[in-house]
Write a protein that holds these residues in place. Sequence first.
Motif, PDB file in Angstrom:
ATOM      1  N   THR A  27      -0.761  -4.902   4.447  1.00 41.94           N
ATOM      2  CA  THR A  27       0.362  -3.973   4.514  1.00 41.94           C
ATOM      3  C   THR A  27       1.681  -4.677   4.222  1.00 41.94           C
ATOM      4  O   THR A  27       1.829  -5.877   4.469  1.00 41.94           O
ATOM      5  CB  THR A  27       0.466  -3.294   5.891  1.00 41.94           C
ATOM      6  N   ASN A  44       3.034  -6.250   7.382  1.00 40.89           N
ATOM      7  CA  ASN A  44       2.479  -7.556   7.742  1.00 40.89           C
ATOM      8  C   ASN A  44       2.972  -8.659   6.811  1.00 40.89           C
ATOM      9  O   ASN A  44       3.241  -9.780   7.255  1.00 40.89           O
ATOM     10  CB  ASN A  44       0.955  -7.504   7.773  1.00 40.89           C
ATOM     11  N   SER A  62       1.503  -6.507  -1.874  1.00 40.58           N
ATOM     12  CA  SER A  62       0.730  -5.769  -0.877  1.00 40.58           C
ATOM     13  C   SER A  62      -0.437  -5.027  -1.526  1.00 40.58           C
ATOM     14  O   SER A  62      -1.565  -5.062  -1.025  1.00 40.58           O
ATOM     15  CB  SER A  62       1.635  -4.782  -0.140  1.00 40.58           C
TER      16      SER A  62
END
Length: 75
Positions: free
Chosen positions: A34, A37, A28
């Motif tokens: 993120t 996600n 990330s």
Amino acid sequence: MGESAEHRIEVHLDEVLAARGMTLVELSAIVGVTVANLSILKNGHARAVRFSTLTAICDALDCSPGELLTVTKPT
């Protein structure tokens, strides 16, 4: 293929991360996506992936899209 149709794409992000000794949090930070996600992608719940995101993930993991994604046979 309608919007509600199930896809047959399998995501192998867990396996590639493990092979590289990298965590989702580390990925990330490198990729700029993120953790939430990336987790959605990792769990196969993503509805779409931007090519720029896929490129960044492949660059960070030194892999190809084919190592991250496969298509299963229809059942």
